[in-house]
Design a protein around this motif. Structure first.
Motif, mmCIF file in Angstrom:
data_model
loop_
_atom_site.group_PDB
_atom_site.id
_atom_site.type_symbol
_atom_site.label_atom_id
_atom_site.label_comp_id
_atom_site.label_asym_id
_atom_site.label_seq_id
_atom_site.Cartn_x
_atom_site.Cartn_y
_atom_site.Cartn_z
ATOM 1 N N ILE A 15 0.896 -1.282 0.004
ATOM 2 C CA ILE A 15 0.319 0.500 -0.177
ATOM 3 C C ILE A 15 0.780 1.010 -0.326
ATOM 4 N N LEU A 16 2.022 0.785 0.345
ATOM 5 C CA LEU A 16 2.265 2.483 0.611
ATOM 6 C C LEU A 16 3.798 2.367 -0.675
ATOM 7 N N SER A 17 4.102 1.346 -1.584
ATOM 8 C CA SER A 17 4.678 1.650 -2.237
ATOM 9 C C SER A 17 3.874 2.108 -3.963
ATOM 10 N N SER A 18 2.173 1.191 -3.724
ATOM 11 C CA SER A 18 1.753 2.390 -4.771
ATOM 12 C C SER A 18 0.353 2.927 -4.755
ATOM 13 N N ARG A 19 0.507 3.239 -2.965
ATOM 14 C CA ARG A 19 -1.291 3.854 -2.341
ATOM 15 C C ARG A 19 -1.926 2.643 -3.023
ATOM 16 N N GLY A 20 -1.973 2.258 -2.607
ATOM 17 C CA GLY A 20 -3.637 1.407 -3.428
ATOM 18 C C GLY A 20 -3.998 1.564 -5.175
ATOM 19 N N ASP A 21 -3.353 1.855 -6.163
ATOM 20 C CA ASP A 21 -3.861 2.574 -7.118
ATOM 21 C C ASP A 21 -3.520 1.253 -8.341
ATOM 22 N N GLY A 22 -4.421 1.252 -8.898
ATOM 23 C CA GLY A 22 -3.911 0.217 -10.587
ATOM 24 C C GLY A 22 -4.064 -1.331 -10.265
ATOM 25 N N TRP A 23 -3.640 -2.358 -10.308
ATOM 26 C CA TRP A 23 -3.661 -3.652 -10.069
ATOM 27 C C TRP A 23 -3.696 -3.928 -8.671
ATOM 28 N N VAL A 24 -2.523 -3.422 -7.956
ATOM 29 C CA VAL A 24 -1.951 -3.480 -6.832
ATOM 30 C C VAL A 24 -3.035 -3.623 -5.435
ATOM 31 N N GLY A 25 -4.707 -2.310 -6.100
ATOM 32 C CA GLY A 25 -5.456 -2.180 -4.780
ATOM 33 C C GLY A 25 -6.029 -2.779 -5.869
ATOM 34 N N LEU A 26 -6.557 -3.561 -5.812
ATOM 35 C CA LEU A 26 -7.536 -4.252 -7.068
ATOM 36 C C LEU A 26 -6.881 -5.652 -5.778
ATOM 37 N N PHE A 27 -5.568 -6.190 -5.911
ATOM 38 C CA PHE A 27 -5.415 -7.124 -5.336
ATOM 39 C C PHE A 27 -5.688 -7.505 -3.941
ATOM 40 N N LEU A 28 -5.413 -6.271 -3.133
ATOM 41 C CA LEU A 28 -4.960 -5.654 -1.806
ATOM 42 C C LEU A 28 -6.918 -5.881 -1.487
ATOM 43 N N LYS A 29 -8.053 -5.435 -2.180
ATOM 44 C CA LYS A 29 -8.744 -6.083 -1.683
ATOM 45 C C LYS A 29 -9.850 -7.173 -1.772
ATOM 46 N N VAL A 30 -8.891 -7.984 -3.245
ATOM 47 C CA VAL A 30 -9.626 -8.890 -3.039
ATOM 48 C C VAL A 30 -9.250 -10.021 -2.543
ATOM 49 N N PHE A 31 -8.013 -9.946 -2.874
ATOM 50 C CA PHE A 31 -6.941 -11.144 -2.375
ATOM 51 C C PHE A 31 -7.640 -12.326 -0.868
#
Length: 384
Positions: free
Chosen positions: A318-334
């Motif tokens: 979350i610190l690296s990406s701010r939860g944007d893009g595919w990372v945010g989707l992954f963090l929410k869904v995984f």
């Protein structure tokens, strides 16, 4: 204008992040701990100490489904220090530490993304809920050490170094794999070689003294560990545990070491790719990534270790990406994918062995964290 647009984007993201965290928590709460038993590991500690105070062998009289498997140092320390008080202090200190870290991180990431991300990471596979439910000392020790490590990184002084070193010595005397945290001293912006050597010598002294001073207790401890890991197959969640089930524990241990070396090599390549020639940790995101790797060095990773491992990787991502893009989707869904086995068991009585999904989750989460770091822009890394 750019700041205003960022604020609007963050505001729109708030409901989805919060909804994901709340839904995940409710599902885990609904389908975890159906046995109705709580704090069983805490009661094991109490039973072992009670047996010891009565002059009985704690490794024999406290055996059973959840045997006492802690070294003589545990018995010696907590026969003098009141264990319930010390345990309560540890729980409160770990909670306060994580709360302070979260408040400090508000300057780096919007809090309405940070807080749900923490919750989602802690609930992956239901591990965080299970950790609290077991009352195992490890989860609170990890949380406290992660908190102390963060403040040692951000506010280096004798007031942060000494508690950190004492905590490593104390927890390593109970479980040796906590000694991995001492490696942090070699990679801080200002190295602490004296603290590194002092902690190593202290822990080594503790484990050299125990067999010599408490021969019978040490023999009982070794027997209890052997029975727990080898005979009962309680070998954790990593590749070591999987191969141990097929009588290939040594091969699993070696493969675990090789996988960790591969992760370290990839991490070094990533740092070089982003122009980070120094060996020192250079961002908060990298700190939590480093702490996650330290936790994963333990080949017998249990659910209470895994929960903090997942939190550290979630914080790093979350610190690296701010939860944007595919990372945010992954963090929410995984997290929802990892608690699906709990839901299947609760709704349809379809049993999936925890080793299966925890094992897969460990390495999938690690790969995702590496992938998150791969496309980082150097400019954002420096600003973080």
């Amino acid at each position: 204008m750019k700041l205003d647009m960022a604020s609007v984007t963050d505001d729109k993201a708030w409901p989805l992040w919060s909804l994901s965290a709340a839904t995940c928590f409710l599902l885990v709460f609904a389908f975890s701990g159906t046995s109705g038993s709580f704090f069983w590991d805490y009661h094991v500690y109490e039973k072992g100490l009670s047996c010891y105070s009565q002059g009985r062998d704690p490794y024999a009289c406290a055996s059973g489904d959840f045997p006492f498997v802690y070294p003589p140092a545990f018995l010696k320390v907590f026969s003098v220090v009141d264990f319930p008080t010390a345990f309560a202090f540890l729980v409160l200190a770990s909670a306060a530490g994580i709360a302070c870290v979260s408040l400090s991180l508000k300057s780096l990431i919007p809090y309405h993304r940070l807080a749900p991300s923490l919750i989602l990471g802690f609930l992956i596979g239901g591990s965080g809920f299970a950790s609290i439910q077991t009352g195992n000392i490890s989860v609170f020790a990890h949380l406290l050490l992660v908190s102390l490590s963060y403040f040692l990184y951000t506010k280096r002084s004798v007031y942060t170094l000494v508690p950190h070193a004492i905590a490593i010595i104390l927890f390593s005397a109970i479980k040796p794999y906590f000694l991995a945290y001492v490696l942090l001293y070699l990679f801080l912006p200002r190295r602490s070689l004296f603290a590194f050597v002092a902690v190593l010598l202290s822990v080594a002294g503790i484990y050299i003294a125990q067999p010599a001073l408490y021969t019978q207790l040490w023999a009982g401890f070794q027997g209890a560990i052997y029975n727990q890991i080898i005979q009962h197959g309680d070998a954790g969640l990593t590749i070591f545990a999987v191969l141990s089930r097929f009588g290939m524990g040594k091969a699993g241990f070696i493969l675990h070491l090789l996988l960790m070396l591969l992760v370290i090599l990839i991490s070094v390549v990533l740092r070089v790719r982003h122009g980070q020639r120094s060996v020192q940790i250079c961002s908060t995101s990298e700190l939590f990534y480093f702490l996650a790797i330290l936790i994963l060095l333990n080949p017998r990773l249990m659910s209470y270790d895994f929960s903090v491992f997942a939190v550290c990787l979630y914080l790093s991502m979350i610190l690296s990406s701010r939860g944007d893009g595919w990372v945010g989707l992954f963090l929410k869904v995984f997290p929802f994918l990892t608690i699906l086995p709990l839901c299947l068991e609760g709704l349809f009585d379809i049993r999936v062995h925890s080793l299966t999904y925890y094992f897969l989750t460990t390495y999938v989460l690690l790969v995702a964290a590496v992938a998150c770091r791969w496309p980082l822009r150097l400019t954002f890394t420096r600003s973080a």
